[in-house]
Scaffold this motif. Structure first.
Motif, PDB file in Angstrom:
ATOM      1  N   GLY A 161       0.820  -1.244  -0.026  1.00 54.99           N
ATOM      2  CA  GLY A 161      -0.162   0.025   0.071  1.00 54.99           C
ATOM      3  C   GLY A 161       0.876   1.440  -0.076  1.00 54.99           C
ATOM      4  O   GLY A 161       1.817   1.209   0.756  1.00 54.99           O
ATOM      5  N   VAL A 162       0.565   2.161  -0.883  1.00 55.49           N
ATOM      6  CA  VAL A 162       1.303   3.378  -0.833  1.00 55.49           C
ATOM      7  C   VAL A 162       0.418   4.391  -1.048  1.00 55.49           C
ATOM      8  O   VAL A 162      -1.137   4.511  -1.480  1.00 55.49           O
ATOM      9  N   GLN A 163       0.745   6.020  -0.967  1.00 55.08           N
ATOM     10  CA  GLN A 163       0.113   6.960  -1.195  1.00 55.08           C
ATOM     11  C   GLN A 163       0.172   7.476  -2.714  1.00 55.08           C
ATOM     12  O   GLN A 163       1.462   7.423  -3.241  1.00 55.08           O
ATOM     13  N   ARG A 164      -0.736   7.535  -3.464  1.00 53.82           N
ATOM     14  CA  ARG A 164      -0.507   7.739  -4.804  1.00 53.82           C
ATOM     15  C   ARG A 164       0.601   8.930  -5.244  1.00 53.82           C
ATOM     16  O   ARG A 164       0.403   9.930  -4.891  1.00 53.82           O
ATOM     17  N   ASN A 165       1.288   8.690  -6.054  1.00 55.55           N
ATOM     18  CA  ASN A 165       2.227   9.426  -6.851  1.00 55.55           C
ATOM     19  C   ASN A 165       3.098   9.858  -5.840  1.00 55.55           C
ATOM     20  O   ASN A 165       3.944  10.983  -5.969  1.00 55.55           O
ATOM     21  N   THR A 166       3.301   9.445  -4.627  1.00 55.99           N
ATOM     22  CA  THR A 166       4.669   9.911  -3.812  1.00 55.99           C
ATOM     23  C   THR A 166       5.604   8.947  -4.111  1.00 55.99           C
ATOM     24  O   THR A 166       5.714   8.055  -5.052  1.00 55.99           O
ATOM     25  N   THR A 167       6.950   9.385  -3.372  1.00 59.19           N
ATOM     26  CA  THR A 167       8.013   8.503  -3.586  1.00 59.19           C
ATOM     27  C   THR A 167       7.785   7.118  -3.309  1.00 59.19           C
ATOM     28  O   THR A 167       8.588   5.979  -3.977  1.00 59.19           O
ATOM     29  N   GLY A 168       7.105   6.792  -2.355  1.00 58.79           N
ATOM     30  CA  GLY A 168       6.744   5.336  -1.905  1.00 58.79           C
ATOM     31  C   GLY A 168       6.122   4.664  -3.156  1.00 58.79           C
ATOM     32  O   GLY A 168       6.601   3.546  -3.450  1.00 58.79           O
ATOM     33  N   ASP A 169       5.252   5.229  -3.740  1.00 55.38           N
ATOM     34  CA  ASP A 169       4.733   4.607  -5.000  1.00 55.38           C
ATOM     35  C   ASP A 169       5.677   4.443  -5.980  1.00 55.38           C
ATOM     36  O   ASP A 169       5.914   3.362  -6.695  1.00 55.38           O
ATOM     37  N   ILE A 170       6.329   5.451  -6.133  1.00 56.26           N
ATOM     38  CA  ILE A 170       7.456   5.597  -7.353  1.00 56.26           C
ATOM     39  C   ILE A 170       8.330   4.479  -7.186  1.00 56.26           C
ATOM     40  O   ILE A 170       8.608   3.525  -8.169  1.00 56.26           O
ATOM     41  N   TYR A 171       9.044   4.432  -5.995  1.00 54.74           N
ATOM     42  CA  TYR A 171      10.114   3.330  -5.742  1.00 54.74           C
ATOM     43  C   TYR A 171       9.629   1.690  -5.970  1.00 54.74           C
ATOM     44  O   TYR A 171      10.239   0.833  -6.413  1.00 54.74           O
ATOM     45  N   THR A 172       8.441   1.823  -5.202  1.00 54.61           N
ATOM     46  CA  THR A 172       7.923   0.306  -5.206  1.00 54.61           C
ATOM     47  C   THR A 172       7.375  -0.114  -6.483  1.00 54.61           C
ATOM     48  O   THR A 172       7.488  -1.374  -6.675  1.00 54.61           O
ATOM     49  N   THR A 173       6.971   0.790  -7.418  1.00 55.89           N
ATOM     50  CA  THR A 173       6.592   0.427  -8.671  1.00 55.89           C
ATOM     51  C   THR A 173       7.439  -0.050  -9.358  1.00 55.89           C
ATOM     52  O   THR A 173       7.532  -1.144 -10.227  1.00 55.89           O
ATOM     53  N   ASP A 174       8.833   0.523  -9.290  1.00 54.31           N
ATOM     54  CA  ASP A 174      10.002   0.191  -9.954  1.00 54.31           C
ATOM     55  C   ASP A 174      10.581  -1.124  -9.508  1.00 54.31           C
ATOM     56  O   ASP A 174      10.879  -2.097 -10.251  1.00 54.31           O
ATOM     57  N   ASP A 175      10.724  -1.041  -8.027  1.00 50.56           N
ATOM     58  CA  ASP A 175      11.465  -2.225  -7.477  1.00 50.56           C
ATOM     59  C   ASP A 175      10.649  -3.383  -7.141  1.00 50.56           C
ATOM     60  O   ASP A 175      11.409  -4.490  -7.071  1.00 50.56           O
ATOM     61  N   ILE A 176       9.439  -3.373  -7.074  1.00 52.79           N
ATOM     62  CA  ILE A 176       8.405  -4.536  -7.051  1.00 52.79           C
ATOM     63  C   ILE A 176       7.518  -4.893  -7.991  1.00 52.79           C
ATOM     64  O   ILE A 176       7.488  -5.690  -8.508  1.00 52.79           O
ATOM     65  N   GLU A 177       6.605  -3.907  -8.463  1.00 57.38           N
ATOM     66  CA  GLU A 177       5.715  -4.172  -9.473  1.00 57.38           C
ATOM     67  C   GLU A 177       6.400  -4.473 -10.787  1.00 57.38           C
ATOM     68  O   GLU A 177       6.131  -5.678 -11.354  1.00 57.38           O
ATOM     69  N   LYS A 178       7.193  -3.643 -11.303  1.00 57.43           N
ATOM     70  CA  LYS A 178       7.964  -3.981 -12.531  1.00 57.43           C
ATOM     71  C   LYS A 178       8.936  -5.032 -12.540  1.00 57.43           C
ATOM     72  O   LYS A 178       9.238  -5.673 -13.536  1.00 57.43           O
ATOM     73  N   GLU A 179       9.369  -5.550 -11.130  1.00 56.57           N
ATOM     74  CA  GLU A 179      10.205  -6.639 -11.170  1.00 56.57           C
ATOM     75  C   GLU A 179       9.456  -8.091 -10.921  1.00 56.57           C
ATOM     76  O   GLU A 179       9.759  -9.238 -10.599  1.00 56.57           O
ATOM     77  N   GLY A 180       8.076  -7.883 -10.981  1.00 59.69           N
ATOM     78  CA  GLY A 180       7.176  -9.073 -10.676  1.00 59.69           C
ATOM     79  C   GLY A 180       7.150  -9.567  -9.469  1.00 59.69           C
ATOM     80  O   GLY A 180       6.938 -10.767  -9.136  1.00 59.69           O
ATOM     81  N   LEU A 181       7.581  -8.615  -8.149  1.00 61.72           N
ATOM     82  CA  LEU A 181       7.621  -9.266  -7.000  1.00 61.72           C
ATOM     83  C   LEU A 181       6.606  -8.735  -6.056  1.00 61.72           C
ATOM     84  O   LEU A 181       6.388  -8.749  -4.993  1.00 61.72           O
ATOM     85  N   GLY A 182       5.190  -8.465  -7.033  1.00 59.53           N
ATOM     86  CA  GLY A 182       4.012  -7.929  -5.789  1.00 59.53           C
ATOM     87  C   GLY A 182       3.411  -7.129  -6.657  1.00 59.53           C
ATOM     88  O   GLY A 182       3.541  -6.391  -8.017  1.00 59.53           O
ATOM     89  N   THR A 183       2.265  -6.494  -5.974  1.00 62.41           N
ATOM     90  CA  THR A 183       1.528  -5.599  -6.591  1.00 62.41           C
ATOM     91  C   THR A 183       1.438  -4.206  -5.778  1.00 62.41           C
ATOM     92  O   THR A 183       1.575  -4.358  -4.597  1.00 62.41           O
ATOM     93  N   ILE A 184       1.157  -3.230  -6.412  1.00 63.45           N
ATOM     94  CA  ILE A 184       0.807  -1.925  -5.706  1.00 63.45           C
ATOM     95  C   ILE A 184      -0.469  -1.498  -5.493  1.00 63.45           C
ATOM     96  O   ILE A 184      -1.231  -1.411  -6.411  1.00 63.45           O
ATOM     97  N   ASP A 185      -1.153  -1.196  -4.201  1.00 62.15           N
ATOM     98  CA  ASP A 185      -2.368  -0.486  -4.110  1.00 62.15           C
ATOM     99  C   ASP A 185      -2.220   0.804  -3.790  1.00 62.15           C
ATOM    100  O   ASP A 185      -1.556   1.082  -2.737  1.00 62.15           O
ATOM    101  N   ARG A 186      -2.560   1.826  -4.565  1.00 58.58           N
ATOM    102  CA  ARG A 186      -2.479   2.956  -4.538  1.00 58.58           C
ATOM    103  C   ARG A 186      -3.603   3.895  -3.746  1.00 58.58           C
ATOM    104  O   ARG A 186      -4.716   3.667  -4.491  1.00 58.58           O
TER     105      ARG A 186
END
Ligand code: GLN
Length: 273
Positions: A161-186
């Motif tokens: 879980g992240v706040q939309r468009n914050t750096t938490g969203d940006i980093y986890t999208t890159d490091d987790i979602e794009k790497e196939g290591l999970g999903t991000i709920d914004r």
């Protein structure tokens, strides 16, 4: 972690911007240099006012106390406005509307615990940095996630879980979602992401350390992992098209940092561990 390198570069850029900000002659250090308020060569969104765009759901930087927006950023902005002989007006909006408000000239200064990132630097100019933030991970007390690295482990598949468009969203999208290591709920607000963690909709929340502490103190059964994800610089966002105001605000902020005002404000809200 590659993020560290990017952020170190950003830090270096912030420092060099700060260095350029005080050109000889207009430095506040000179004995006969006029205070920033004596040289009102700038224009603001509303005459006589410094309009600050923020998202007041980010304690202790900005939050509502009754109807009033208070916190570290609100107080820093008030001190800047005072130095410039302006009245502070605070406009509350979604976090991801702040950049647009600055770019369109509706607001003069975006102060929202906002992290300096290379992408944002293409949209707005950042002042000198006035605080450090750390992205941390909130989990439930009985969580199997024990350290930040568990999120990037081979075969990991967490809902983050992240706040939309914050750096938490940006980093986890890159490091987790794009790497196939999970999903991000914004979520629109950090507090909503924390509620989703409480009710089991997400496995963890990635968010800035100070609001994380405030949320964990409010919601039972949660904890912050000791390992940190990313360290970042907070700065005020300003338009690229209003150089005179940028210079005045940046000089005022530099003075407030140098004379200890900023530290005094931060210490009032954040007790040292
Ligand atoms: N520091 C984070 C960012 O800039 C979060 C800021 C916020 O939610 N107000 O993206």
């Amino acid at each position: 972690m590659k993020k560290w390198i990017a952020l170190l570069l950003v830090s270096a850029m912030v420092l060099s911007v700060a260095a350029c900000g005080s050109t000889p002659g207009e430095s506040s250090k000179g004995e006969d240099a006029p205070p920033a308020s004596d040289t009102k060569s700038f224009t603001t969104a509303v005459e006589g006012k410094l309009t600050m765009a923020t998202n007041a759901t980010f304690p202790p930087y900005e939050y509502l106390e009754g109807n009033e927006i208070t916190g570290i950023d609100a107080e820093i902005a008030a001190a800047i406005a005072e130095k410039l002989g302006l009245e502070l007006q605070i406009d509350d909006m979604e976090f991801d509307s702040i950049t647009e408000a600055i770019k369109s000239g509706k607001a003069d200064i975006g102060l929202a615990g906002m992290t300096v990132t290379p992408d944002r630097q293409e949209e707005v100019d950042f002042t000198v940095s006035y605080a450090t933030g750390v992205q941390v991970v909130i989990v439930t007390q009985d969580s199997a996630i024990a350290s930040v690295d568990d999120l990037f482990a081979e075969g990991a598949s967490h809902v983050v879980g992240v706040q939309r468009n914050t750096t938490g969203d940006i980093y986890t999208t890159d490091d987790i979602e794009k790497e196939g290591l999970g999903t991000i709920d914004r979520y629109g607000k950090g507090a909503e992401a924390v509620q989703a963690l409480k009710t089991g909709k997400v496995d963890c929340v990635v968010i800035d350390n100070e609001p994380a502490k405030a949320f964990v103190a409010e919601v039972e059964g949660l904890k912050i992992l000791e390992t940190e994800y990313v360290t970042e610089d907070y700065a005020a966002a300003m338009s690229k098209d209003n150089k005179a105001l940028y210079d005045a605000v940046n000089a005022a902020l530099e003075e407030l940092i140098a004379d200890g005002t900023v530290k005094g404000i931060v210490d009032k809200y954040i007790t040292a561990e």
